[in-house]
Design an enzyme around this catalytic site. Sequence first.
Site, short mmCIF file in Angstrom:
data_model
loop_
_atom_site.label_atom_id
_atom_site.label_comp_id
_atom_site.label_asym_id
_atom_site.label_seq_id
_atom_site.Cartn_x
_atom_site.Cartn_y
_atom_site.Cartn_z
CD GLU A 39 -2.57 1.59 2.46
OE1 GLU A 39 -2.26 0.98 3.51
OE2 GLU A 39 -3.73 2.43 2.45
NE ARG A 265 4.96 -7.62 10.13
CZ ARG A 265 3.98 -6.98 9.51
NH1 ARG A 265 2.95 -7.85 10.10
NH2 ARG A 265 3.75 -6.22 8.70
CE LYS A 275 4.09 0.72 5.36
NZ LYS A 275 3.02 0.20 4.18
#
Length: 571
Positions: A39, A265, A275
């Site tokens: 994204e 991850r 983030k």
Amino acid sequence: MNTNNHESKEKVNFIQAIIDQDKEKNKYNGRIHLRFPPEPNGYLHIGHAKSICLNFGLAEKNNGLCNLRFDDTNPSKEDTEYINSIIRDVKWLGYDWGDRLFYASDYFDRMYEDAVSLIKQDKAYVCDLSPDEIREYRGTFIKTGENSPYRNRSIEENLKLFQQMREGKFEDGSRVLRAKIDMNSPNLNMRDPVLYRIVKKSHHRTGNKWHIYPMYDYAHPLEDYYENITHSVCTLEFEDHRPLYDWILSSLYSTELPQQIEFARLNLSRTIMSKRRLRVLVEDGYVNGWDDPRLPTISGLRRRGYTPEAIRKFCDRIGVAKTNSVVDIQFLEHCIREDLNKSAQRVMAVLNPLKLIIDNYPEDYTEDLECENNPEDPQAGTRKVSFSRILYIEREDFHEDPPKKYFRLAPGKEVRLKNAYIIKCHNFVKDEQTGEVKEIHCSYDPETKSGGPGASRKVKGTLHWVSAKHAVKAEIRLYDYLLLEERDNKGEEGKDNFTDCINNNSLEILKDCLVEPGLTNAFKEDKFQFMRKGYFCFDPDSKPDKLVFNRIVTLRDSWEKIIKSNQIGDK
RNA sequence: UGAGGGAUCGUCUAGUGGUAGGACACCAGACUCUGGAUCUGGGAGCGGUGGUUCGACCCCACCUCCCUCAGCCA
């Protein structure tokens, strides 16, 4: 492409195992097609690199394809700035998506048609409940959900309302399109999930064309299907979404449906990867921008001096599994050392200069000494470095009262100056005010010149140096970990106040360093080994009259370990 | 509490019934004009309890611990 390196014995991770099975069964007619679908709402970091290497790597290995796709379904978070940085970073890592750069927003029309098709099948409906009401109706882990009062609207009415949503007739939040699945499902994702919401905001690519935007859970499987993706690799937190992924696809299409596969991850010790938190560090000024060399962002690592090769090697070696894990950041450091050891030119740079005078060396005399550029690579050749009577050495390489096993310079002791002569220390001068050693006086043995006939004499220590009248000043920036060791886990996993765990001394700027004059020619992403000190790279902050270097990583330092273990032992 | 996942040296990761392997880190030694690099050697592990089996990290049962999910974010 297989390397014949004995270390990489083609380790097959569990995703490759699935691909192997699919190939064997001739599923997808042997096609292998993956995608990396960020994204565009932030900068890529080393965790994304793992995913990039995985997806593009799997495609390469299986003679397949990998697309780059921007999952831009939420105009309130996304921006073109991020698109550009992501494209740059993936390219820099060395991957090529050919002509397959896609945007979810390119599919909005088709997705809309598919939604209409769901409505016509009575598998989707327009719901007028507010967000709060939807939450209440959804139930909880232990309480089943309740059907929305709008669940039994006629297909005709749903079609009409959905059309009006598209036309912008309703306010944000007033209505949504929901899938009609099962409000009693034990999986909350299946309790009539929202498919479309109203967002009256300009989209960075489609402008004001749309007033409704698809949700990830609806859009993602369709994007994969439209692009003929076979294996849709994502992270573990989407495991619960897989039934919905499959529901969407099987409701609309029947053959060659992509399959979602989840992996763990990357977590790295002593740094920040979320983030949200990276944004705090950047926006609240804990670091100097998204490319601050302390950050694990791709742009930060690039500026720090990491090479794409080292990052790819790292991603390859940490493996892929479903176990939650934290990789020791020292493993990343190992990878860059390994890469740079083979490729980086050796130079001499003194970070904390201490003046050294060779009393028996002629004044106003200069010798140009031959120096190897890289002992690991004879092809790298040699260069000349000027030597003269007054030099600078590293302050920590002299000790007036040396500890045991100290191989460096001390009164009465001998050392070799790298590529030059063996010298002996006779005395030193202290600053009367501070008591600090100001300069040291030595004599040299002319017989011991490197490469000369008398060079075979051995001494314990070898020091790097620069010639006072030839050296060039430089600023050198030393970086430490972002997180304090003792707070490591809390720092990344604790719910709040992660800033308490930040290492406030993660940046040390040395302004009076002296480097070989040849370094004035450094530029761009040049990397060097400053002998005995570590690997360093040229920083774009450099100006013609002021060189700036970043320390990428230190050399392994067994002397440091001896000191530390002695300190512990003495207590 | 419901559902979905997971647990192998300090750390990552192989091993799907037949001697538990590799990498990083660590320790020791060799070599070295970088206390680097390189080379050699070493210590170090199957969450627990039962069961099946000639044989179990692997299969079964029970237990323990960890992660994810209750956005109109992705």
